[in-house]
Design a protein around this motif. Structure first.
Motif, PDB file in Angstrom:
ATOM      1  N   ALA A  72      12.214  27.825 -22.289  1.00 18.88           N
ATOM      2  CA  ALA A  72      13.071  28.666 -21.281  1.00 18.88           C
ATOM      3  C   ALA A  72      14.047  29.440 -21.163  1.00 18.88           C
ATOM      4  CB  ALA A  72      13.134  27.797 -19.790  1.00 18.88           C
ATOM      5  N   THR A  73      14.915  28.633 -21.927  1.00 15.69           N
ATOM      6  CA  THR A  73      16.224  29.663 -22.932  1.00 15.69           C
ATOM      7  C   THR A  73      16.404  29.051 -24.208  1.00 15.69           C
ATOM      8  OG1 THR A  73      17.146  28.628 -20.590  1.00 15.69           O
ATOM      9  CG2 THR A  73      18.328  29.237 -21.976  1.00 15.69           C
ATOM     10  N   ALA A  74      15.539  29.823 -25.414  1.00 11.21           N
ATOM     11  CA  ALA A  74      15.951  29.942 -26.554  1.00 11.21           C
ATOM     12  C   ALA A  74      17.376  29.189 -26.817  1.00 11.21           C
ATOM     13  CB  ALA A  74      15.188  31.075 -27.046  1.00 11.21           C
ATOM     14  N   PRO A  75      16.861  28.158 -28.079  1.00 12.90           N
ATOM     15  CA  PRO A  75      18.192  27.789 -29.012  1.00 12.90           C
ATOM     16  C   PRO A  75      19.184  28.706 -29.548  1.00 12.90           C
ATOM     17  CG  PRO A  75      15.989  27.040 -29.590  1.00 12.90           C
ATOM     18  CD  PRO A  75      15.721  28.033 -28.744  1.00 12.90           C
ATOM     19  N   GLU A  76      20.310  28.440 -30.430  1.00 15.28           N
ATOM     20  CA  GLU A  76      21.314  29.530 -30.928  1.00 15.28           C
ATOM     21  C   GLU A  76      20.656  29.298 -32.740  1.00 15.28           C
ATOM     22  OE1 GLU A  76      24.976  29.666 -30.767  1.00 15.28           O
ATOM     23  OE2 GLU A  76      25.311  29.642 -28.922  1.00 15.28           O
ATOM     24  N   HIS A  77      19.877  28.124 -32.897  1.00 17.09           N
ATOM     25  CA  HIS A  77      19.450  27.680 -34.129  1.00 17.09           C
ATOM     26  C   HIS A  77      18.351  27.378 -33.798  1.00 17.09           C
ATOM     27  CE1 HIS A  77      23.518  26.105 -34.777  1.00 17.09           C
ATOM     28  NE2 HIS A  77      23.079  26.539 -36.019  1.00 17.09           N
ATOM     29  N   SER A  78      16.890  27.590 -35.054  1.00 18.29           N
ATOM     30  CA  SER A  78      15.387  27.512 -34.951  1.00 18.29           C
ATOM     31  C   SER A  78      15.707  26.253 -34.897  1.00 18.29           C
ATOM     32  CB  SER A  78      14.842  28.388 -36.230  1.00 18.29           C
ATOM     33  OG  SER A  78      14.890  29.292 -36.206  1.00 18.29           O
ATOM     34  N   VAL A  79      14.078  25.470 -34.197  1.00 18.93           N
ATOM     35  CA  VAL A  79      14.542  23.542 -33.484  1.00 18.93           C
ATOM     36  C   VAL A  79      13.019  23.765 -34.250  1.00 18.93           C
ATOM     37  CG1 VAL A  79      14.252  22.048 -32.036  1.00 18.93           C
ATOM     38  CG2 VAL A  79      15.879  23.874 -31.535  1.00 18.93           C
ATOM     39  N   LEU A  80      12.928  22.896 -35.199  1.00 22.46           N
ATOM     40  CA  LEU A  80      11.668  22.247 -36.048  1.00 22.46           C
ATOM     41  C   LEU A  80      10.900  20.855 -35.117  1.00 22.46           C
ATOM     42  CD1 LEU A  80      11.265  22.386 -40.167  1.00 22.46           C
ATOM     43  CD2 LEU A  80       9.913  23.379 -38.042  1.00 22.46           C
ATOM     44  N   ILE A  81       9.947  21.018 -34.742  1.00 26.28           N
ATOM     45  CA  ILE A  81       9.986  19.477 -33.700  1.00 26.28           C
ATOM     46  C   ILE A  81       8.896  18.421 -34.902  1.00 26.28           C
ATOM     47  CG2 ILE A  81       8.631  17.802 -31.776  1.00 26.28           C
ATOM     48  CD1 ILE A  81       9.285  21.604 -30.835  1.00 26.28           C
ATOM     49  N   ALA A  82       9.518  16.829 -34.893  1.00 28.78           N
ATOM     50  CA  ALA A  82       8.321  16.356 -35.485  1.00 28.78           C
ATOM     51  C   ALA A  82       8.364  14.964 -34.716  1.00 28.78           C
ATOM     52  CB  ALA A  82       8.976  15.585 -36.774  1.00 28.78           C
ATOM     53  N   LEU A  83       7.114  14.673 -34.224  1.00 27.05           N
ATOM     54  CA  LEU A  83       7.221  13.238 -33.502  1.00 27.05           C
ATOM     55  C   LEU A  83       6.149  12.859 -34.517  1.00 27.05           C
ATOM     56  CD1 LEU A  83       5.629  15.185 -30.098  1.00 27.05           C
ATOM     57  CD2 LEU A  83       7.849  13.369 -30.887  1.00 27.05           C
ATOM     58  N   VAL A  84       7.037  11.485 -35.040  1.00 27.47           N
ATOM     59  CA  VAL A  84       6.863  11.067 -36.291  1.00 27.47           C
ATOM     60  C   VAL A  84       5.627   9.290 -35.496  1.00 27.47           C
ATOM     61  CG1 VAL A  84       8.359  12.249 -37.193  1.00 27.47           C
ATOM     62  CG2 VAL A  84       8.641  10.117 -36.641  1.00 27.47           C
ATOM     63  N   ASP A  85       5.123   9.675 -36.878  1.00 31.65           N
ATOM     64  CA  ASP A  85       3.661   8.298 -36.694  1.00 31.65           C
ATOM     65  C   ASP A  85       4.424   7.578 -38.016  1.00 31.65           C
ATOM     66  OD1 ASP A  85       2.154   6.561 -35.973  1.00 31.65           O
ATOM     67  OD2 ASP A  85       0.077   7.903 -36.957  1.00 31.65           O
ATOM     68  N   GLY A  86       3.985   6.072 -37.447  1.00 31.03           N
ATOM     69  CA  GLY A  86       5.273   4.684 -39.047  1.00 31.03           C
ATOM     70  C   GLY A  86       6.242   4.907 -38.894  1.00 31.03           C
TER      71      GLY A  86
END
Length: 323
Positions: free
Chosen positions: A166-180
């Motif tokens: 909805a409102t972009a961040p100042e830094h780029s954001v990597l999303i990592a939903l991790v397994d294990g």
């Protein structure tokens, strides 16, 4: 998540009673009173938690059909929010061989789920948001639903992602939903070994693992400010939300055993790689790593407040980094 401590102190919880005084004659409106967060504003947050910790997810064990169902749900959520995949793709499969105590080995096949949101000020610098979606599966016919560990952290992360769309961040954001994670931070280790962007472009990792059950001490703990003391002044001004406040610790040389969380969850892989991190999680509770860690044990207002604190912390970090 973390190693199980030797014992749990059972906590006696006292419910807060709210009373309202009414009068037949009102002279002027009463001053507004800060309200408990309205649950309907957080319907998606609660629905994510309920869905991920439902029996049909079968405890989300790495490599299991339940884990695959959870992954399909999470991919659908990211795509419904319009979250783009990084250049390497939405899914990051991996194979990891783990040494057992008896000298044998076991191989796990897992899959991380990735997304990216471009930043407006520092597009070439990344904040990596992590939360593990796996749990313990089914043992002796009992489902370990892992509502707090870690359907809650995943749901908190998804709420943050929705706000960033909805409102972009100042830094780029990597999303990592991790397994294990439950088998030794396997997905996070693979992410760091084969990152979708160069490690030198990662500014910090924010990891969410167990964000729902803060009743025992009223704290959402922040681990990592001992290692990165410049980060603590960014978070200390954040006020309590409802009955929950931020607390700092579990990361000093004096914190030993199960009370030291520096390597206790996925942020440990980033720390080992020399990257800054902050870990957000609640304290141990009697249902930790038990089949009783269910959705109905979560107090919605507590979970909502912890999630709001996690969001405020993200905003503070995003504004201050690289300035």
């Amino acid at each position: 998540m973390r190693p199980i401590p030797a014992r749990f102190a059972l906590v006696s919880l006292t419910a807060l009673a709210l009373s309202a005084c009414m009068s037949s004659t009102v002279v002027e409106p009463a001053a507004p009173v800060p309200a408990t967060p309205q649950i309907d504003r957080y319907a998606q947050l609660m629905d994510d938690l309920r869905t991920l910790s439902a029996d049909d997810m079968e405890g989300r064990l790495i490599g299991s059909p339940g884990g695959e169902r959870a992954r399909a749900y999470l991919v659908g959520r990211l795509e419904a929010m319009g979250v783009a995949a990084p250049a390497m793709g939405r899914l990051q499969p991996f194979e990891a061989t783990v040494n057992r105590r008896d000298g044998s080995t076991v191989t796990f096949n897992g899959t991380n789920i990735l997304g990216v949101i471009p930043g407006t000020r520092a597009a070439d610098r990344y904040i990596v948001l992590t939360a593990h979606y796996d749990h313990e599966g089914v043992k002796n016919g009992e489902i370990y639903n892992g509502a707090d560990d870690n359907a809650s952290g995943v749901s908190t992360l998804l709420e943050i992602v929705a706000r960033l769309k909805a409102t972009a961040p100042e830094h780029s954001v990597l999303i990592a939903l991790v397994d294990g994670e439950e088998r030794g931070l396997l997905g996070a280790k693979h992410f760091v070994e084969a990152p979708p962007v160069p490690l030198t472009s990662i500014a910090i990792n924010l990891n969410y693992d167990m964000t729902a059950r803060a009743e025992s001490d009223g704290k959402l703990w922040v681990t990592g400010t001992y290692q990165h003391p410049n980060l603590r002044p960014l978070l200390e001004p954040i006020p309590a939300n409802g009955a929950i406040s931020l607390a700092f610790g579990k990361d000093t040389p004096e914190d030993t055993g199960a009370d030291n969380w520096v390597m206790a969850s996925d942020h440990g892989a980033f720390h080992r790689a020399g990257l800054p991190f902050l870990y957000f999680g609640v304290n141990f509770h009697p249902d930790y790593h038990k089949p009783t860690d269910d959705f109905d044990k979560v107090t919605p207002s507590v979970f909502i407040s912890a999630t709001e604190l996690a969001w405020s912390a993200f905003q503070a970090v995003d504004r201050a980094l690289d300035r």
